[in-house]
Design a protein around this motif. Structure first.
Motif, PDB file in Angstrom:
ATOM      1  N   TRP A  47       7.725  -2.662 -47.024  1.00  0.00           N
ATOM      2  CA  TRP A  47       8.051  -2.309 -45.652  1.00  0.00           C
ATOM      3  C   TRP A  47       9.386  -1.573 -45.623  1.00  0.00           C
ATOM      4  O   TRP A  47      10.331  -1.950 -46.332  1.00  0.00           O
ATOM      5  CB  TRP A  47       8.100  -3.575 -44.803  1.00  0.00           C
ATOM      6  CG  TRP A  47       8.682  -3.378 -43.450  1.00  0.00           C
ATOM      7  CD1 TRP A  47       8.087  -2.795 -42.371  1.00  0.00           C
ATOM      8  CD2 TRP A  47       9.996  -3.764 -43.022  1.00  0.00           C
ATOM      9  NE1 TRP A  47       8.959  -2.794 -41.296  1.00  0.00           N
ATOM     10  CE2 TRP A  47      10.119  -3.384 -41.668  1.00  0.00           C
ATOM     11  CE3 TRP A  47      11.069  -4.388 -43.653  1.00  0.00           C
ATOM     12  CZ2 TRP A  47      11.281  -3.612 -40.942  1.00  0.00           C
ATOM     13  CZ3 TRP A  47      12.224  -4.623 -42.919  1.00  0.00           C
ATOM     14  CH2 TRP A  47      12.321  -4.237 -41.587  1.00  0.00           C
ATOM     15  N   VAL A  48       9.487  -0.546 -44.773  1.00  0.00           N
ATOM     16  CA  VAL A  48      10.696   0.264 -44.678  1.00  0.00           C
ATOM     17  C   VAL A  48      11.385   0.091 -43.325  1.00  0.00           C
ATOM     18  O   VAL A  48      12.586  -0.162 -43.260  1.00  0.00           O
ATOM     19  CB  VAL A  48      10.366   1.755 -44.903  1.00  0.00           C
ATOM     20  CG1 VAL A  48      11.592   2.621 -44.659  1.00  0.00           C
ATOM     21  CG2 VAL A  48       9.800   1.965 -46.303  1.00  0.00           C
ATOM     22  N   ALA A  49      10.612   0.254 -42.253  1.00  0.00           N
ATOM     23  CA  ALA A  49      11.225   0.209 -40.919  1.00  0.00           C
ATOM     24  C   ALA A  49      10.146  -0.080 -39.884  1.00  0.00           C
ATOM     25  O   ALA A  49       8.960   0.150 -40.135  1.00  0.00           O
ATOM     26  CB  ALA A  49      11.916   1.532 -40.592  1.00  0.00           C
ATOM     27  N   ALA A  50      10.584  -0.583 -38.727  1.00  0.00           N
ATOM     28  CA  ALA A  50       9.655  -0.889 -37.644  1.00  0.00           C
ATOM     29  C   ALA A  50      10.319  -0.628 -36.304  1.00  0.00           C
ATOM     30  O   ALA A  50      11.548  -0.724 -36.172  1.00  0.00           O
ATOM     31  CB  ALA A  50       9.195  -2.345 -37.716  1.00  0.00           C
ATOM     32  N   MET A  51       9.478  -0.331 -35.321  1.00  0.00           N
ATOM     33  CA  MET A  51       9.978  -0.104 -33.972  1.00  0.00           C
ATOM     34  C   MET A  51       8.961  -0.613 -32.962  1.00  0.00           C
ATOM     35  O   MET A  51       7.774  -0.264 -33.059  1.00  0.00           O
ATOM     36  CB  MET A  51      10.260   1.381 -33.734  1.00  0.00           C
ATOM     37  CG  MET A  51      10.969   1.658 -32.430  1.00  0.00           C
ATOM     38  SD  MET A  51      11.525   3.385 -32.374  1.00  0.00           S
ATOM     39  CE  MET A  51      12.587   3.347 -30.920  1.00  0.00           C
ATOM     40  N   THR A  52       9.417  -1.418 -32.005  1.00  0.00           N
ATOM     41  CA  THR A  52       8.516  -1.923 -30.978  1.00  0.00           C
ATOM     42  C   THR A  52       8.329  -0.872 -29.886  1.00  0.00           C
ATOM     43  O   THR A  52       9.019   0.157 -29.861  1.00  0.00           O
ATOM     44  CB  THR A  52       9.069  -3.205 -30.350  1.00  0.00           C
ATOM     45  OG1 THR A  52      10.246  -2.873 -29.597  1.00  0.00           O
ATOM     46  CG2 THR A  52       9.439  -4.241 -31.416  1.00  0.00           C
ATOM     47  N   ILE A  69      14.261   5.239 -37.569  1.00  0.00           N
ATOM     48  CA  ILE A  69      12.917   5.278 -37.004  1.00  0.00           C
ATOM     49  C   ILE A  69      13.025   5.542 -35.505  1.00  0.00           C
ATOM     50  O   ILE A  69      13.947   5.043 -34.839  1.00  0.00           O
ATOM     51  CB  ILE A  69      12.144   3.962 -37.290  1.00  0.00           C
ATOM     52  CG1 ILE A  69      10.681   4.090 -36.864  1.00  0.00           C
ATOM     53  CG2 ILE A  69      12.818   2.773 -36.610  1.00  0.00           C
ATOM     54  CD1 ILE A  69       9.805   2.904 -37.309  1.00  0.00           C
ATOM     55  N   SER A  70      12.120   6.362 -34.999  1.00  0.00           N
ATOM     56  CA  SER A  70      12.068   6.626 -33.566  1.00  0.00           C
ATOM     57  C   SER A  70      10.623   6.874 -33.183  1.00  0.00           C
ATOM     58  O   SER A  70       9.763   7.041 -34.053  1.00  0.00           O
ATOM     59  CB  SER A  70      12.940   7.841 -33.202  1.00  0.00           C
ATOM     60  OG  SER A  70      12.481   9.004 -33.868  1.00  0.00           O
ATOM     61  N   ARG A  71      10.358   6.890 -31.891  1.00  0.00           N
ATOM     62  CA  ARG A  71       8.991   7.129 -31.452  1.00  0.00           C
ATOM     63  C   ARG A  71       8.980   7.815 -30.102  1.00  0.00           C
ATOM     64  O   ARG A  71       9.900   7.654 -29.299  1.00  0.00           O
ATOM     65  CB  ARG A  71       8.174   5.833 -31.436  1.00  0.00           C
ATOM     66  CG  ARG A  71       8.671   4.767 -30.519  1.00  0.00           C
ATOM     67  CD  ARG A  71       7.971   3.429 -30.771  1.00  0.00           C
ATOM     68  NE  ARG A  71       6.666   3.341 -30.118  1.00  0.00           N
ATOM     69  CZ  ARG A  71       5.858   2.291 -30.206  1.00  0.00           C
ATOM     70  NH1 ARG A  71       6.214   1.243 -30.947  1.00  0.00           N
ATOM     71  NH2 ARG A  71       4.699   2.272 -29.582  1.00  0.00           N
ATOM     72  N   ASP A  72       7.917   8.564 -29.898  1.00  0.00           N
ATOM     73  CA  ASP A  72       7.661   9.217 -28.618  1.00  0.00           C
ATOM     74  C   ASP A  72       6.361   8.618 -28.105  1.00  0.00           C
ATOM     75  O   ASP A  72       5.275   8.979 -28.582  1.00  0.00           O
ATOM     76  CB  ASP A  72       7.553  10.736 -28.823  1.00  0.00           C
ATOM     77  CG  ASP A  72       7.384  11.496 -27.515  1.00  0.00           C
ATOM     78  OD1 ASP A  72       6.795  10.931 -26.566  1.00  0.00           O
ATOM     79  OD2 ASP A  72       7.812  12.639 -27.442  1.00  0.00           O
ATOM     80  N   ALA A  74       4.795   8.917 -25.327  1.00  0.00           N
ATOM     81  CA  ALA A  74       3.899   9.853 -24.653  1.00  0.00           C
ATOM     82  C   ALA A  74       3.064  10.645 -25.651  1.00  0.00           C
ATOM     83  O   ALA A  74       1.901  10.971 -25.387  1.00  0.00           O
ATOM     84  CB  ALA A  74       4.702  10.803 -23.770  1.00  0.00           C
ATOM     85  N   LYS A  75       3.654  10.936 -26.799  1.00  0.00           N
ATOM     86  CA  LYS A  75       2.934  11.678 -27.836  1.00  0.00           C
ATOM     87  C   LYS A  75       2.253  10.765 -28.842  1.00  0.00           C
ATOM     88  O   LYS A  75       1.611  11.234 -29.769  1.00  0.00           O
ATOM     89  CB  LYS A  75       3.905  12.603 -28.576  1.00  0.00           C
ATOM     90  CG  LYS A  75       4.475  13.722 -27.728  1.00  0.00           C
ATOM     91  CD  LYS A  75       5.378  14.626 -28.547  1.00  0.00           C
ATOM     92  CE  LYS A  75       5.905  15.772 -27.701  1.00  0.00           C
ATOM     93  NZ  LYS A  75       6.794  16.677 -28.482  1.00  0.00           N
ATOM     94  N   LYS A  76       2.415   9.444 -28.657  1.00  0.00           N
ATOM     95  CA  LYS A  76       1.813   8.466 -29.572  1.00  0.00           C
ATOM     96  C   LYS A  76       2.231   8.769 -31.015  1.00  0.00           C
ATOM     97  O   LYS A  76       1.409   8.731 -31.943  1.00  0.00           O
ATOM     98  CB  LYS A  76       0.287   8.449 -29.460  1.00  0.00           C
ATOM     99  CG  LYS A  76      -0.244   8.096 -28.082  1.00  0.00           C
ATOM    100  CD  LYS A  76      -1.757   8.023 -28.094  1.00  0.00           C
ATOM    101  CE  LYS A  76      -2.313   7.641 -26.741  1.00  0.00           C
ATOM    102  NZ  LYS A  76      -2.074   8.671 -25.711  1.00  0.00           N
ATOM    103  N   THR A  77       3.498   9.067 -31.195  1.00  0.00           N
ATOM    104  CA  THR A  77       4.013   9.498 -32.485  1.00  0.00           C
ATOM    105  C   THR A  77       5.253   8.696 -32.866  1.00  0.00           C
ATOM    106  O   THR A  77       6.105   8.439 -32.015  1.00  0.00           O
ATOM    107  CB  THR A  77       4.345  10.994 -32.463  1.00  0.00           C
ATOM    108  OG1 THR A  77       3.156  11.735 -32.179  1.00  0.00           O
ATOM    109  CG2 THR A  77       4.906  11.454 -33.798  1.00  0.00           C
ATOM    110  N   VAL A  78       5.322   8.332 -34.136  1.00  0.00           N
ATOM    111  CA  VAL A  78       6.512   7.687 -34.681  1.00  0.00           C
ATOM    112  C   VAL A  78       7.098   8.600 -35.753  1.00  0.00           C
ATOM    113  O   VAL A  78       6.368   9.324 -36.435  1.00  0.00           O
ATOM    114  CB  VAL A  78       6.173   6.286 -35.253  1.00  0.00           C
ATOM    115  CG1 VAL A  78       5.215   6.382 -36.428  1.00  0.00           C
ATOM    116  CG2 VAL A  78       7.431   5.533 -35.637  1.00  0.00           C
ATOM    117  N   TYR A  79       8.421   8.581 -35.859  1.00  0.00           N
ATOM    118  CA  TYR A  79       9.124   9.437 -36.795  1.00  0.00           C
ATOM    119  C   TYR A  79       9.969   8.587 -37.733  1.00  0.00           C
ATOM    120  O   TYR A  79      10.361   7.469 -37.410  1.00  0.00           O
ATOM    121  CB  TYR A  79      10.040  10.413 -36.050  1.00  0.00           C
ATOM    122  CG  TYR A  79       9.349  11.231 -35.001  1.00  0.00           C
ATOM    123  CD1 TYR A  79       9.348  10.832 -33.665  1.00  0.00           C
ATOM    124  CD2 TYR A  79       8.675  12.401 -35.336  1.00  0.00           C
ATOM    125  CE1 TYR A  79       8.707  11.571 -32.690  1.00  0.00           C
ATOM    126  CE2 TYR A  79       8.029  13.156 -34.371  1.00  0.00           C
ATOM    127  CZ  TYR A  79       8.049  12.739 -33.057  1.00  0.00           C
ATOM    128  OH  TYR A  79       7.410  13.480 -32.095  1.00  0.00           O
TER     129      TYR A  79
END
Length: 120
Positions: A47-52, A69-72, A74-79
């Motif tokens: 495991w590296v990273a997680a975001m709720t 780690i980040s996420r959008d 609306a775009k259903k995308t995690v970075y």
């Protein structure tokens, strides 16, 4: 059918940066936790990273301070922004997400992986 598709991997010199993306698609009702894992040759997946969904983040000690780690939603995308890369970061990086598909209970889904190679 829910799919996770990663992109952004490649070859980079030590000290460089890469940004991975993982986009979810399909009949999705809700995406809960999104995660990144990696698997180096001959090693177990880690495991590296997680975001709720509300923005809480956690990192493995090995990447803390270097990866973000980040996420959008609306775009259903995690970075995964990876800075100060080291040779030991070389691995196949996998996206994982807990998703409630339409008419189904929450379950985990995996992407196909994207190769990250850091040259020293």
């Amino acid at each position: 059918q829910v799919q996770l598709v990663e992109s952004g991997g490649g070859l980079v010199q030590a000290g460089g940066s890469l940004r991975l993306s993982c986009a979810a698609s399909g009949s999705i009702y809700r995406i809960n936790v999104m995660r990144w894992y990696r698997q180096a040759p001959g090693k177990q997946r880690e495991w590296v990273a997680a975001m709720t969904s509300v923005g809480t983040t956690n990192y493995a000690d090995s990447v803390k301070g270097r990866f973000t780690i980040s996420r959008d939603n609306a775009k259903k995308t995690v970075y995964l922004q990876m800075n100060s890369l080291k040779s030991e970061d070389t691995a196949v990086y996998y996206c994982n997400a807990d998703i409630e598909a339409m008419g189904y209970m929450n379950r985990g889904y995996w992407g196909q992986g994207t190769q990250v190679t850091v040259s020293s």
